[in-house]
Design an enzyme around this catalytic site. Structure first.
Site, short mmCIF file in Angstrom:
data_model
loop_
_atom_site.label_atom_id
_atom_site.label_comp_id
_atom_site.label_asym_id
_atom_site.label_seq_id
_atom_site.Cartn_x
_atom_site.Cartn_y
_atom_site.Cartn_z
N GLU A 172 0.84 -1.21 0.00
CA GLU A 172 0.00 0.00 0.00
C GLU A 172 0.87 1.26 0.00
OE1 GLU A 172 -2.92 -0.37 3.14
OE2 GLU A 172 -4.17 -1.64 1.88
N GLU A 361 -5.36 -8.42 -1.21
CA GLU A 361 -6.05 -8.23 0.08
C GLU A 361 -7.50 -7.91 -0.19
OE1 GLU A 361 -4.57 -5.55 3.10
OE2 GLU A 361 -2.49 -5.98 2.54
C1 BG6 Z 1 -4.38 -3.02 4.69
C2 BG6 Z 1 -3.04 -3.49 5.16
O1 BG6 Z 1 -4.44 -1.66 4.91
O2 BG6 Z 1 -5.51 -3.43 5.34
C3 BG6 Z 1 -3.06 -4.62 6.15
O3 BG6 Z 1 -2.18 -3.82 4.08
C4 BG6 Z 1 -4.23 -4.43 7.08
O4 BG6 Z 1 -1.83 -4.67 6.79
C5 BG6 Z 1 -5.51 -4.47 6.27
O5 BG6 Z 1 -4.27 -5.30 8.15
C6 BG6 Z 1 -6.79 -4.34 7.08
O6 BG6 Z 1 -6.74 -3.24 7.92
P1 BG6 Z 1 -6.99 -3.41 9.48
O7 BG6 Z 1 -6.72 -2.10 10.06
O8 BG6 Z 1 -8.41 -3.83 9.63
O9 BG6 Z 1 -6.02 -4.44 9.92
#
Ligand code: BG6
Length: 464
Positions: A172, A361
Site C-alpha cells: 500500500e 487483500e
Molecule cells: C491493509 C493493510 O491496509 O488493510 C493490512 O495492508 C491491514 O496490513 C488491512 O491489516 C486491514 O486493515 P486493518 O486495520 O483492519 O487491519
C-alpha cells in the site's frame, strides 16, 4: 458453470509484523511497527526494557507456521502472500552483511510452503522498516535509505531465487500520504513537501528493486501494491465528478509512476501549485523507467467525495476521509461494503495499465462469537467474500486479466490500523484477545469449509 481461469492462484495474505511475533528473536532489530504498539496511525512509543505490545507475540506465527500452513493447505491454498521483516535480515538497516538467522527463518518458511505445494508471494516491506534507519537517517527522507533498501532487496532475491518467483515491493505504497511514519518513517507532523520527497525516494527504490529482481531472478515477476481506494462522486454535479477524479489520482499517481515509469503531468502541476520542489536526479528518472510486471492491490471498501466543503467536514472513514455512500451498508468499523466497486476497480486498472492484476487483500473484519460447542458461525464473512468473488469473476468475464486472489488475514491476526485482535478476518480463529489473553490455539470457522469448497470448485460454488 462459471469458474475462474485454470491457473488462478487462490489463497490468503498475511504480514510479518501482524502475525510473526518473536520481535526480538534470532537477532531481529526493532522496526517502525515495533514502536507503534497502537497501530499504523498511533503514536511512536520508544521501547523500554520489560514493556509489552500485542504485536510482540502477535499470533506467534514465527513458531507456529508449520501448523498454520498445514491448515492453509487443508483449505486448498495454491498461494500465500507473506512479507519479510526487513529487520530480521538487516536489524538496523545499514549493516554491510545480513543476519544469517533471519535469512534462515524465511528459508524454513518457504520450504514449508513448497512441501504443501503453495506458491509464496512475498512483499519486501509491509508497513515496517528498520527503526534504526528512522532514528539515524530520517527514514525515507534520506536518499541513503534507497541504497540500504536495494542491498536488502538484492540479498533476499539472491538468497531465495529458487524458492520465490512472485514479489511485491512496498505494501500500500500510497498509504504514506495518510500514515507517514508507517509508510516512509517520517513523523506525522511532516510537511507535504517532506512526505513527497520521501515518497520519491521510495518510488526510486521500488524501481531499483524491480531492476534487481529482473537481473537476479529472470523468471520471477515483481509487482507493486496499491491501496485500491476507489472513490465515487457523491452526486453527478460536475464539480463532484472532478473532485472524485482528483481524489482517485492521489493513489493512482503511485501506480502511474510504477507502471508507466514517469511522473504524470497532473502531479507536476500539483507540485507547482503547492510550491513543492523535489530533488529528482537524472539517475532517478532513469531508474523509474524499470516498471512493474503486474499490479497488486488491496480492496476493502469505497467511499464518496464531494466539492461541498460543509459535507466534507462530516467526512469520516478509518483510513481515508470519505463521505459515506448512502446506498451502502458498513462493517462495525465503518468500512462500507461494495462488491461491485471491486469489479469497477479491476476494470479501471486494466483499462489504465493493461498489466495483469492481483487482488492481494480483501476481507471482512468483524468480531466473532465462539458458540458453546466451539463453532464460529461467520456467515457475514462468507457473504462478504462470496459477493466480492462473484464480482471478480464478472471482471474476468469483462476481459480483465486477474492472476489471483489472496484474502486478507486467512488466520486471525493483529489489525494494522488499531492493533486489535478482536477485529478478525480469518477462516481460522486464534484464541487471543486485545489484551493478549488466550491460548493462541487455532480452530476452523464456518468460513474455513466454505473457502475450501470455493477453491476446490475453482469458484463454481459461489452464489450469485
Ligand atoms: C491493509 C493493510 O491496509 O488493510 C493490512 O495492508 C491491514 O496490513 C488491512 O491489516 C486491514 O486493515 P486493518 O486495520 O483492519 O487491519
Amino acid at each position: 458453470m462459471k469458474t475462474f481461469p485454470e491457473k488462478f492462484l487462490w489463497g490468503g495474505a498475511i504480514a510479518a509484523n501482524q502475525v510473526e511475533g518473536a520481535y526480538q528473536e534470532a537477532g531481529k532489530g526493532l522496526s517502525t511497527s515495533d514502536v507503534q504498539p497502537q497501530g499504523v496511525f498511533g503514536p511512536v512509543i520508544e521501547r523500554v526494557t520489560g514493556d509489552h505490545g500485542i504485536k510482540d507475540v502477535a499470533i506467534d506465527f514465527y513458531h507456529r507456521y508449520p501448523e498454520d500452513i498445514t491448515l492453509f493447505a487443508e483449505m486448498g491454498f495454491s498461494c500465500l502472500r507473506v512479507s519479510i521483516a526487513w529487520t530480521r535480515i538487516f536489524p538496523n538497516g545499514d549493516e554491510e552483511l545480513p543476519n544469517e538467522a533471519g535469512l534462515a527463518f524465511y528459508d524454513r518458511l518457504f520450504d514449508e510452503l513448497a512441501n504443501h505445494g503453495i506458491t509464496p508471494l512475498v512483499t519486501l516491506s509491509h508497513y515496517e522498516m528498520p527503526w534504526g534507519l528512522v532514528k539515524q537517517y530520517d527514514g525515507w527522507g534520506s536518499r541513503k535509505v534507497i541504497g540500504f533498501f536495494e542491498r536488502y532487496a538484492r540479498t533476499v532475491f539472491t538468497r531465495y531465487q529458487k524458492k520465490v518467483k512472485l514479489w511485491l515491493t512496498f505494501n500500500e505504497i500510497n498509504m504514506s500520504l495518510h500514515a507517514p511514519m508507517t509508510g516512509v518513517g517520517l513523523p506525522e507532523t511532516s510537511s507535504k513537501a517532506q512526505v513527497y520527497q520521501a515518497i520519491h525516494h521510495q518510488l526510486v527504490a521500488s524501481a531499483l528493486a524491480v531492476k534487481a529482481c529482473h537481473e537476479i531472478v529472470p523468471d520471477a515477476k515483481i509487482g507493486n501494491m496499491l491501496l485500491g481506494g476507489l472513490v465515487y462522486p457523491l452526486t453527478c454535479k460536475p464539480a463532484d465528478v472532478f473532485k472524485a477524479l482528483q481524489e482517485n489520482r492521489t493513489w493512482q499517481f503511485f501506480g502511474d509512476v510504477q507502471c508507466r515509469g514517469a511522473y504524470p503531468g497532473y502531479m507536476k502541476r500539483y507540485f507547482r501549485d503547492n510550491a513543492i520542489v523535489l530533488d529528482i536526479t537524472d539517475a532517478d528518472l532513469a531508474a523509474l523507467r524499470h516498471t512493474v510486471d503486474f499490479i497488486s492491490f488491496s480492496y476493502y471498501m469505497t467511499g464518496c467525495v464531494t466539492a461541498d466543503e460543509e459535507l466534507n467536514k462530516q467526512a469520516r472513514g478509518n483510513i481515508l476521509s470519505m463521505v459515506p455512500n448512502p446506498h451502502l451498508a458498513a462493517s462495525e468499523w465503518g468500512w462500507q461494503i461494495d462488491p461491485v466497486g471491486l469489479r469497477t476497480l479491476l476494470n479501471d486498472l486494466w483499462d489504465r495499465y493493461q498489466k495483469p492484476l492481483f487482488i492481494v487483500e480483501n476481507g471482512f473484519g468483524a468480531k466473532d462469537k465462539v458458540e458453546a460447542d466451539g463453532t464460529i458461525q461467520d456467515d457475514y464473512r462468507i457473504s462478504y467474500l462470496n459477493d466480492h468473488l462473484v464480482q471478480v469473476r464478472e471482471a474476468i468475464e469483462d476481459g480483465v486479466e486477474v492472476m489471483g486472489y489472496t484474502s486478507w488475514g486467512p488466520i486471525d491476526l493483529v489489525s494494522a490500523s488499531k492493533a486489535e485482535l478482536s477485529k478478525r478476518y480469518g477462516f481460522i480463529y486464534v484464541d487471543r484477545d486485545d489484551n493478549g489473553n488466550g491460548s493462541l490455539a487455532r480452530s476452523r470457522k464456518k468460513s474455513f469449509y466454505w473457502y475450501k469448497k470455493v477453491i476446490a470448485s475453482n469458484g463454481a460454488s459461489l452464489q450469485e
